[in-house]
Each structure stands twice: as structure tokens, then as C-alpha cells.
Design a protein around this motif. Structure first.
Motif, mmCIF file in Angstrom:
data_model
loop_
_atom_site.group_PDB
_atom_site.id
_atom_site.type_symbol
_atom_site.label_atom_id
_atom_site.label_comp_id
_atom_site.label_asym_id
_atom_site.label_seq_id
_atom_site.Cartn_x
_atom_site.Cartn_y
_atom_site.Cartn_z
ATOM 1 N N TYR A 44 -1.030 -9.364 -11.194
ATOM 2 C CA TYR A 44 -1.323 -8.828 -9.864
ATOM 3 C C TYR A 44 -1.128 -9.951 -8.862
ATOM 4 O O TYR A 44 -1.631 -11.061 -9.054
ATOM 5 C CB TYR A 44 -2.745 -8.256 -9.793
ATOM 6 N N GLU B 105 -6.912 -3.916 -6.384
ATOM 7 C CA GLU B 105 -5.487 -3.858 -6.693
ATOM 8 C C GLU B 105 -5.349 -3.120 -8.018
ATOM 9 O O GLU B 105 -5.892 -3.540 -9.027
ATOM 10 C CB GLU B 105 -4.888 -5.267 -6.781
ATOM 11 N N THR C 23 -5.393 1.580 -1.762
ATOM 12 C CA THR C 23 -4.636 0.446 -2.268
ATOM 13 C C THR C 23 -3.910 0.854 -3.541
ATOM 14 O O THR C 23 -4.354 1.748 -4.268
ATOM 15 C CB THR C 23 -5.547 -0.763 -2.551
ATOM 16 N N GLY C 24 -2.776 0.203 -3.808
ATOM 17 C CA GLY C 24 -2.039 0.468 -5.029
ATOM 18 C C GLY C 24 -1.651 1.931 -5.164
ATOM 19 O O GLY C 24 -1.283 2.610 -4.206
#
Length: 424
Positions: free
Chosen positions: A143, A325, A347-348
């Protein structure tokens, strides 16, 4: 068509779960699929293990030692980095020789080295690589935490001390470039977000990158009697249950600190609601965080039995995943398949799964206050039955075995075609 799925573990970790489900989906839809793993955990006939030698353990330890030395003898980030400096040559195995397509998944921690992957490519067999994180498109990290060096070249890795532009990250980047030189891999990202990120990588320039979500068995993960599920877990049937799930709940990337703060705000602002609400935490080190919660918490520990996991989801009224993440979390899919509305950060791949205000709530990134607002929305502000039904419908429409298997079959067939120069 014969497909060999390659993954480090058979069952442990999100990638292993996803790879297993894909193997089942393929076999149920006309493709002969097997799985090759380092860590075999069941007696499943379609799963085979690497030959068990002392080298397997040494590969893992040697890689960790090299990383540990580059971390200057510190454990921080030790298991967030992989350099693939050692592994096993699988090209001589009968399972490899009989396969038409080699399908890589999560192959780190001593399963395959970069040299091993190049050997696979050198055989000329079509290779598909499902990305469960960004590692195939970067040098050493899974990540990026906002780092954009992989857009050009990885050099001064922020996870390593020293900041040398020609350090470990740059050396691994060069090894990956050499691995791919003159070869083609069909990359599959589990979320559109990850596919978009991978396309920014200078390492994967000219490679085919597509997006196919993970699949799930909706015959197993389905709504059950919520009252009975709560009682089976020792929870009072009339209590509302907020669920948090992670393989290691103390992992900072999973956002536990934001969850703790959101629960505090929920208790402060909605005391009547919280009077009949408890927190259930599934995963390793669950007991370490329940003491931090403003509401009563029940640590469920680590559960591996699928039926028990389904029971846990069905006991929940809302599932909260405040990851900072994440790709396409299996846990979100599992909860939704069981009819449990979800709350997570924007997010993501999370916003691709949760349709805001339709089957859950997408909170503003790193905003514990909005996370608390989302939990309250699901529990007290909306037609819960409608929200729950929308969750089940979303999973059936997007993540069924048949639809995912069909999309992968298209990728396999395309990978088997000769690569034209203008496609590179």
C-alpha cells in the motif's frame, strides 16, 4: 481449459479466500481449475502444495532478515514490505506443465521470487496476475500511503530509513523491470480504484490491466435469522450489534482509532440508541481494543469456520470498516451478502461496494464524526429492511460466481492469443 491458481496460502488472508472462491467459481462454470500453495491447510483435492522441504521455511526467514537489516533492526514495517528475493521454481511441477494458463495471486513471503516469475514467463504459458494490492505495480510496498514514486521509478522509499535513491526499493524495482522485459502479463485488479492506480505505474506501462471483482458463494453467505444468530454468540437478542472485522484488528491501516472515536461520539450524541447497543469485534487481538470502546464490547477472537463467520455477520445490525487504504474487502462483500448494511470511508474500492444511502453509508475520509453519523443513519434513520435487501441484491448482481467466472474466462482466452506488437 486448465488453470493453475498460485497463492502463498490456501486459506489464510483475504487473497487466499478470494483465490479459493475463484477456483470454486471456475470449476462450477466449465473451467478445470487447481490451486498451488505453499501453506496447504485442508484436504481439498483441487489444492496442491509445494514439495515440503526445509527451503520453504528458509525462504521466508531469509527475506524477512534482509528487510529487517534494511530497516536497521527495527520491526516497524517488517511485514508491510516484500522483495521476492527467494522462492520456488514451480515450472518443473506436473501441475504447472499440465496447465494452459498460470494465474498468480498473492505470491509473497517466499512463495515465488522475481526470478521464479521470470522463469514462468519464459515458458511461454499465458500468465494472468490478480492484484490484491499494489505490490505488483510498485517496488516493495503493498500500500503506497499516498507515495507516487511508482509513477516514474521507486527510489527513496518512505518506509525505509536513510532515504537513499539507490537503496533496496530501487534495486527491487530494477529486478521487476528485468522480470517483465520482453514479456506480457494480463493484470486483473479487484477494484476499479486499484486498476486506475496500477495504470499509473511506470513498471506496468504497456501491460494489459483490467478490473474484475472477487466473487462469493451466496449459498453460504446469505441472510439468516438475526435473533438466533445473536443468541448463538451469547448476545442478547434485543441488543443492536455493531460489528468490526479484521484479520488483525490492531492494524493501523484498518482504522481502529477512527472506529473508537466514532463509537465515543455515537455514545455522546445518541445515548438512548446506545443504551441497547453493543460492539462485536472479530479478529486477532480483539480483546486489546474492546477496553478502548465507549460501549460494551465482545471480542470474538479469530474464527476460521465459514459457518461460524456467517453466523457472526448475521448477528450484526451494521458492519463498520473504517479502512484508510483497502482494495475490495472480502469482509464488506460477506456482510452485504448476509444482508448487513455497511459503513466505511470514501477510499480505495470501498465506494464501489457501498452505494451511499442505498445499501449503506460512505463516510468522508478520516472523519470519525461522519463515520458516527453513518452508523446512526443505518441503525435509526432509514428503512432497515429495504437497506438490507439492497445489500443482497448488489452482491447477487455484481459478485456472483457465474458473472465473475465469465469475465475471467474472457481474460484467459485473450491471454492465450498471440500478443501483437502494437498491443505492448
Amino acid at each position: 481449459m486448465r488453470v493453475l491458481i498460485v497463492n502463498t496460502s490456501e486459506r489464510t488472508g483475504g487473497a487466499a479466500v478470494a483465490a479459493n472462491r475463484l477456483m470454486e467459481a471456475l470449476n462450477n462454470n466449465g473451467v478445470k481449475a487447481k490451486m498451488l500453495v505453499r501453506d496447504k491447510e485442508t484436504e481439498q483435492l483441487t489444492v496442491c502444495a509445494l514439495p515440503q522441504t526445509w527451503h520453504l521455511r528458509w525462504h521466508f526467514l531469509w527475506e524477512r532478515l534482509v528487510i529487517w537489516l534494511h530497516l536497521r533492526l527495527k520491526r516497524e514495517h517488517l511485514f508491510e514490505l516484500d522483495i521476492a528475493n527467494c522462492g520456488t521454481d514451480i515450472t518443473r511441477l506436473p501441475e504447472f506443465r499440465e496447465a494452459d494458463v498460470i494465474h498468480l495471486h498473492w505470491v509473497n513471503q517466499g512463495m515465488l521470487s522475481l526470478k521464479d516469475i521470470r522463469r514462468i514467463l519464459a515458458t511461454g504459458k499465458p500468465v494472468v496476475w490478480t492484484m490484491h494490492d499494489i505490490w505488483p505495480a510498485t517496488a516493495i510496498c503493498h500500500y503506497t500511503r499516498g507515495c507516487q514514486q511508482f509513477h516514474t521509478v521507486c527510489g527513496r522509499c518512505p518506509l525505509l530509513p536513510g532515504g537513499s535513491p539507490k537503496g533496496l526499493a530501487n534495486k527491487v524495482w530494477e529486478h521487476k523491470e528485468k522480470m517483465l522485459d520482453g514479456h506480457h502479463i494480463s493484470y486483473v485488479a479487484c477494484s476499479q480504484w486499484l486498476a486506475d492506480e496500477a495504470r499509473k505505474s511506470a513498471l506496468l506501462r504497456g501491460q494489459m490491466i483490467t478490473n474484475i471483482p472477487n466473487t462469493i458463494d451466496t449459498h453460504l453467505f446469505r441472510p439468516q435469522d438475526k435473533r438466533k444468530a445473536k443468541e448463538a454468540l451469547g448476545l442478547q437478542a434485543f441488543k443492536r450489534v455493531i460489528l468490526f472485522v479484521s484479520q488483525r484488528v490492531t492494524d493501523p491501516r484498518k482504522g481502529m482509532s477512527y472506529f473508537v472515536e466514532a463509537i465515543r461520539l455515537l455514545d455522546e450524541r445518541y445515548p438512548d440508541l446506545c443504551e441497547d447497543t453493543v460492539i462485536a469485534i472479530l479478529g486477532g487481538h480483539a480483546e486489546d481494543v474492546t477496553v478502548q470502546l465507549a460501549l460494551p464490547g465482545q471480542p470474538l477472537g479469530y474464527v476460521s469456520q465459514p459457518q461460524r463467520i456467517v453466523q457472526v455477520y448475521n448477528a450484526a445490525d451494521v458492519f463498520v470498516l473504517p479502512s484508510l487504504e483497502d482494495n475490495l474487502p472480502n469482509t464488506l462483500m460477506e456482510a452485504m451478502a448476509c444482508g448487513v448494511p455497511c459503513v466505511g470511508f470514501q477510499t480505495g474500492g470501498i465506494p464501489e461496494m457501498i452505494d451511499h444511502l442505498q445499501n449503506g453509508y460512505v463516510a468522508q475520509f478520516r472523519q470519525a464524526e461522519d463515520l458516527a453519523r453513518g452508523i446512526h443513519y443505518v441503525l435509526a434513520e432509514v428503512n432497515y429492511k429495504e437497506l438490507s435487501a439492497n445489500c443482497v441484491q448488489k452482491v447477487a448482481r455484481c459478485y456472483s460466481q457465474q458473472s465473475v467466472a465469465k469475465r475471467y474466462l474472457d481474460v484467459y482466452e485473450a491471454a492465450c492469443q498471440p500478443v501483437k506488437k502494437n498491443d505492448r
